[in-house]
Design a protein around this motif. Structure first.
Motif, PDB file in Angstrom:
ATOM      1  N   HIS A  31       0.833  -1.194   0.000  1.00 41.69           N
ATOM      2  CA  HIS A  31       0.000   0.000   0.000  1.00 41.69           C
ATOM      3  C   HIS A  31       0.870   1.247   0.000  1.00 41.69           C
ATOM      4  O   HIS A  31       1.863   1.321   0.721  1.00 41.69           O
ATOM      5  CB  HIS A  31      -0.937  -0.006   1.206  1.00 41.69           C
ATOM      6  N   ALA A  33       0.656   4.223   1.326  1.00 39.92           N
ATOM      7  CA  ALA A  33       0.923   4.932   2.585  1.00 39.92           C
ATOM      8  C   ALA A  33       2.062   4.241   3.326  1.00 39.92           C
ATOM      9  O   ALA A  33       2.941   4.881   3.910  1.00 39.92           O
ATOM     10  CB  ALA A  33      -0.335   4.976   3.453  1.00 39.92           C
ATOM     11  N   TYR A  36       5.423   4.625   1.449  1.00 43.38           N
ATOM     12  CA  TYR A  36       5.950   5.966   1.727  1.00 43.38           C
ATOM     13  C   TYR A  36       6.595   6.000   3.114  1.00 43.38           C
ATOM     14  O   TYR A  36       7.667   6.578   3.310  1.00 43.38           O
ATOM     15  CB  TYR A  36       4.791   6.954   1.618  1.00 43.38           C
ATOM     16  N   ASN A  70      10.088  16.361   0.408  1.00 39.60           N
ATOM     17  CA  ASN A  70       8.664  16.690   0.464  1.00 39.60           C
ATOM     18  C   ASN A  70       8.272  17.035   1.895  1.00 39.60           C
ATOM     19  O   ASN A  70       7.614  18.049   2.155  1.00 39.60           O
ATOM     20  CB  ASN A  70       7.845  15.507  -0.059  1.00 39.60           C
ATOM     21  N   ARG A  71       8.687  16.193   2.854  1.00 37.17           N
ATOM     22  CA  ARG A  71       8.366  16.469   4.264  1.00 37.17           C
ATOM     23  C   ARG A  71       9.013  17.774   4.725  1.00 37.17           C
ATOM     24  O   ARG A  71       8.394  18.556   5.444  1.00 37.17           O
ATOM     25  CB  ARG A  71       8.867  15.328   5.167  1.00 37.17           C
ATOM     26  N   LEU A  74       7.039  20.635   3.508  1.00 38.44           N
ATOM     27  CA  LEU A  74       5.784  20.793   4.264  1.00 38.44           C
ATOM     28  C   LEU A  74       6.004  21.577   5.547  1.00 38.44           C
ATOM     29  O   LEU A  74       5.198  22.448   5.897  1.00 38.44           O
ATOM     30  CB  LEU A  74       5.232  19.414   4.618  1.00 38.44           C
ATOM     31  N   GLY A  94      -5.145  13.463   2.526  1.00 40.31           N
ATOM     32  CA  GLY A  94      -4.097  12.495   2.188  1.00 40.31           C
ATOM     33  C   GLY A  94      -2.960  12.608   3.180  1.00 40.31           C
ATOM     34  O   GLY A  94      -1.809  12.837   2.831  1.00 40.31           O
ATOM     35  N   THR A  95      -3.300  12.424   4.445  1.00 38.60           N
ATOM     36  CA  THR A  95      -2.387  12.669   5.566  1.00 38.60           C
ATOM     37  C   THR A  95      -1.206  11.721   5.595  1.00 38.60           C
ATOM     38  O   THR A  95      -0.071  12.127   5.853  1.00 38.60           O
ATOM     39  CB  THR A  95      -3.193  12.528   6.883  1.00 38.60           C
ATOM     40  N   GLY A  96      -1.465  10.451   5.346  1.00 36.54           N
ATOM     41  CA  GLY A  96      -0.407   9.454   5.471  1.00 36.54           C
ATOM     42  C   GLY A  96      -0.196   9.047   6.918  1.00 36.54           C
ATOM     43  O   GLY A  96      -0.810   9.599   7.843  1.00 36.54           O
ATOM     44  N   ASP A 120      -7.863  11.033   5.414  1.00 36.79           N
ATOM     45  CA  ASP A 120      -7.211  10.047   4.560  1.00 36.79           C
ATOM     46  C   ASP A 120      -8.243   8.951   4.314  1.00 36.79           C
ATOM     47  O   ASP A 120      -9.113   8.711   5.148  1.00 36.79           O
ATOM     48  CB  ASP A 120      -5.963   9.468   5.256  1.00 36.79           C
ATOM     49  N   ASN A 121      -8.134   8.282   3.163  1.00 33.23           N
ATOM     50  CA  ASN A 121      -9.117   7.233   2.883  1.00 33.23           C
ATOM     51  C   ASN A 121      -8.609   5.855   3.287  1.00 33.23           C
ATOM     52  O   ASN A 121      -9.276   4.858   3.064  1.00 33.23           O
ATOM     53  CB  ASN A 121      -9.514   7.230   1.397  1.00 33.23           C
ATOM     54  N   ASP A 122      -7.440   5.794   3.916  1.00 35.83           N
ATOM     55  CA  ASP A 122      -6.821   4.511   4.200  1.00 35.83           C
ATOM     56  C   ASP A 122      -7.006   4.126   5.659  1.00 35.83           C
ATOM     57  O   ASP A 122      -6.590   4.861   6.552  1.00 35.83           O
ATOM     58  CB  ASP A 122      -5.322   4.635   3.884  1.00 35.83           C
ATOM     59  N   VAL A 125      -4.153   4.505   8.167  1.00 34.33           N
ATOM     60  CA  VAL A 125      -3.894   5.828   8.751  1.00 34.33           C
ATOM     61  C   VAL A 125      -4.815   6.027   9.958  1.00 34.33           C
ATOM     62  O   VAL A 125      -4.394   6.550  10.987  1.00 34.33           O
ATOM     63  CB  VAL A 125      -4.067   6.944   7.703  1.00 34.33           C
ATOM     64  N   ALA A 146     -12.007   9.620   4.793  1.00 29.78           N
ATOM     65  CA  ALA A 146     -12.813   9.954   3.615  1.00 29.78           C
ATOM     66  C   ALA A 146     -11.912  10.011   2.392  1.00 29.78           C
ATOM     67  O   ALA A 146     -10.689  10.074   2.501  1.00 29.78           O
ATOM     68  CB  ALA A 146     -13.506  11.303   3.814  1.00 29.78           C
ATOM     69  N   ARG A 149     -11.682  12.484  -3.386  1.00 29.38           N
ATOM     70  CA  ARG A 149     -12.410  12.608  -4.649  1.00 29.38           C
ATOM     71  C   ARG A 149     -13.874  12.952  -4.412  1.00 29.38           C
ATOM     72  O   ARG A 149     -14.623  13.148  -5.361  1.00 29.38           O
ATOM     73  CB  ARG A 149     -12.264  11.299  -5.461  1.00 29.38           C
ATOM     74  N   ALA A 175      -0.602  17.062  -0.144  1.00 32.26           N
ATOM     75  CA  ALA A 175       0.824  16.774  -0.313  1.00 32.26           C
ATOM     76  C   ALA A 175       0.994  15.341  -0.773  1.00 32.26           C
ATOM     77  O   ALA A 175       0.531  14.404  -0.109  1.00 32.26           O
ATOM     78  CB  ALA A 175       1.567  17.020   0.998  1.00 32.26           C
TER      79      ALA A 175
HETATM   80  C1  LIG Z   1       2.453   9.470  -0.189  1.00 30.09           C
HETATM   81  S1  LIG Z   1       1.334   9.665   1.166  1.00 30.09           S
HETATM   82  C2  LIG Z   1       1.556  11.384   1.534  1.00 30.09           C
HETATM   83  C3  LIG Z   1       1.454  11.687   2.997  1.00 30.09           C
HETATM   84  C4  LIG Z   1       1.623  13.155   3.388  1.00 30.09           C
HETATM   85  N1  LIG Z   1       0.574  13.978   2.783  1.00 30.09           N
HETATM   86  C5  LIG Z   1       2.970  13.690   2.991  1.00 30.09           C
HETATM   87  O1  LIG Z   1       3.071  14.390   1.969  1.00 30.09           O
HETATM   88  O2  LIG Z   1       3.953  13.397   3.675  1.00 30.09           O
HETATM   89  C6  LIG Z   1      -0.251   9.686   0.331  1.00 30.09           C
HETATM   90  C7  LIG Z   1      -1.441   9.501   1.259  1.00 30.09           C
HETATM   91  O3  LIG Z   1      -2.612   9.873   0.526  1.00 30.09           O
HETATM   92  C8  LIG Z   1      -3.636   8.948   0.808  1.00 30.09           C
HETATM   93  N2  LIG Z   1      -4.580   8.941  -0.319  1.00 30.09           N
HETATM   94  C9  LIG Z   1      -4.374   8.483  -1.571  1.00 30.09           C
HETATM   95  N3  LIG Z   1      -5.475   8.665  -2.329  1.00 30.09           N
HETATM   96  C10 LIG Z   1      -6.394   9.254  -1.533  1.00 30.09           C
HETATM   97  C11 LIG Z   1      -7.739   9.673  -1.719  1.00 30.09           C
HETATM   98  N4  LIG Z   1      -8.340   9.508  -2.905  1.00 30.09           N
HETATM   99  N5  LIG Z   1      -8.400  10.234  -0.685  1.00 30.09           N
HETATM  100  C12 LIG Z   1      -7.793  10.394   0.523  1.00 30.09           C
HETATM  101  N6  LIG Z   1      -6.529  10.002   0.761  1.00 30.09           N
HETATM  102  C13 LIG Z   1      -5.829   9.445  -0.238  1.00 30.09           C
HETATM  103  C14 LIG Z   1      -2.919   7.616   0.993  1.00 30.09           C
HETATM  104  O4  LIG Z   1      -3.704   6.729   1.748  1.00 30.09           O
HETATM  105  C15 LIG Z   1      -1.652   8.059   1.711  1.00 30.09           C
HETATM  106  O5  LIG Z   1      -1.836   8.029   3.104  1.00 30.09           O
END
Ligand SMILES: C[S@@+](CC[C@H](N)C(=O)[O-])C[C@H]1O[C@@H](n2cnc3c(N)ncnc32)[C@H](O)[C@@H]1O
Length: 286
Positions: A31, A33, A36, A70-71, A74, A94-96, A120-122, A125, A146, A149, A175
């Motif tokens: 996955h 997340a 990453y 990237n971090r 941020l 998309g918190t991660g 985040d949708n995962d 997380v 959530a 999209r 991010a």
């Molecule tokens: C690469 S991580 C980035 C984490 C953090 N934003 C950062 O930049 O360090 C991408 C995150 O986006 C979430 N994600 C991907 N598609 C998503 C969606 N459609 N809706 C919500 N979260 C999503 C993943 O589950 C993952 O936790």
């Protein structure tokens, strides 16, 4: 997330050695997340994630560097909008998995009353959300599961509105996430729908994966296809339209190390810049 392409990346049963797997989480499928998290040197990943991440690292060894810069961006971006633009509310989409420098930690160090809604949708997380919903008691944080999209659902959610006042400026953070939204799913349209729910003075903090060569782009797409999310690295020209309706502050949309580096940071070498395949921007709603 919607599956596409070949069979997902799945290890044979019994290959997992880890214990304490959160309930309801299938650790045999790689996955993003958790991949990453592995790139960042975290411990919240499993054998399938590491196997898929290592495939990326074989072809794109600088992926760890990209995750790190990237971090680092941020942290600078959150500090800037809090200290210089008076932002006191963040909606992070998309918190991660929590990592060094979570938004509430950085923002509340500047303004303890800052409120943050993490989305985040995962479910993985969600399993780590406790670390996100701590923070300074003068501020507030929440986590809401959530899919970005569906921006109207996020903007209307009582869990989010309990922490975020959409009549006041908000910084929306997207991010390293819009590259998980395919062209057909209209990422620019999603940003526009979010923008419609934001007060004047609101801001967008955006980072988006790019690529060095077409061949590496196709390789990454192939590996992520087999994890549980397709990835769409985009060029700067393809990322710029995602900022429509927002006015980027200086220095605009640039590779991460070039966005307001901390004083004393050595200039990136030409090779580092070439490898810094993540574009970053901070922009104000127009
Ligand atoms: C690469 S991580 C980035 C984490 C953090 N934003 C950062 O930049 O360090 C991408 C995150 O986006 C979430 N994600 C991907 N598609 C998503 C969606 N459609 N809706 C919500 N979260 C999503 C993943 O589950 C993952 O936790």
């Amino acid at each position: 997330m919607t599956q596409r392409g070949p069979e997902p990346w799945r290890l044979p049963r019994g290959d997992e050695v880890e214990t304490q797997v959160p309930q309801g989480i299938d650790t045999s499928i790689a996955h993003p997340a958790r991949m990453y998290d592995y790139f960042l040197g975290g411990k919240n990943n499993f054998a399938a994630d590491r196997a898929a991440a290592e495939l990326i690292l074989q072809a794109v060894p600088e992926t760890r560097y990209v995750a790190r810069i990237n971090r680092d961006f941020l942290v600078r971006a959150v500090r800037t909008v809090t200290a210089e633009y008076g932002i006191r509310q963040f909606l992070d989409l998309g918190t991660g998995i929590p990592a060094d420098g979570n938004i509430h930690e950085v923002a509340q160090a500047v303004a303890p009353e800052t409120r943050v809604a993490y989305v985040d949708n995962d479910p993985i997380v969600l399993a780590h959300a406790r670390a996100l919903v701590s923070g300074d008691p003068r501020g507030r944080t929440t986590f809401f599961q959530a899919d970005l999209r569906d921006p109207e659902k996020i903007l209307a959610a009582p869990e989010v509105r309990d922490v975020i006042d959409f009549d006041q400026p908000v910084a929306v953070v997207m991010a390293m996430v819009l590259h998980f939204v395919r062209d057909a799913e209209d990422p620019a349209g999603i940003v526009a729908r979010l923008r419609a729910g934001l007060a004047p003075g609101s801001m967008l903090i955006l980072t988006h994966a790019s690529f060095k060569t077409e061949a590496l782009k196709r390789y990454a797409e192939e590996v992520y296809d087999r994890a549980s999310a397709p990835v769409v690295p985009r060029s700067a020209d393809e990322i710029a339209p995602l900022l429509a309706g927002f006015d980027p502050i200086e220095p605009g949309l640039v590779r991460a190390p070039l966005w307001r580096p901390d004083p004393g940071t050595p200039e990136p070498t030409p090779q580092e810049l070439e490898e810094a395949v993540v574009y970053t921007a901070v922009a104000v709603k127009t």
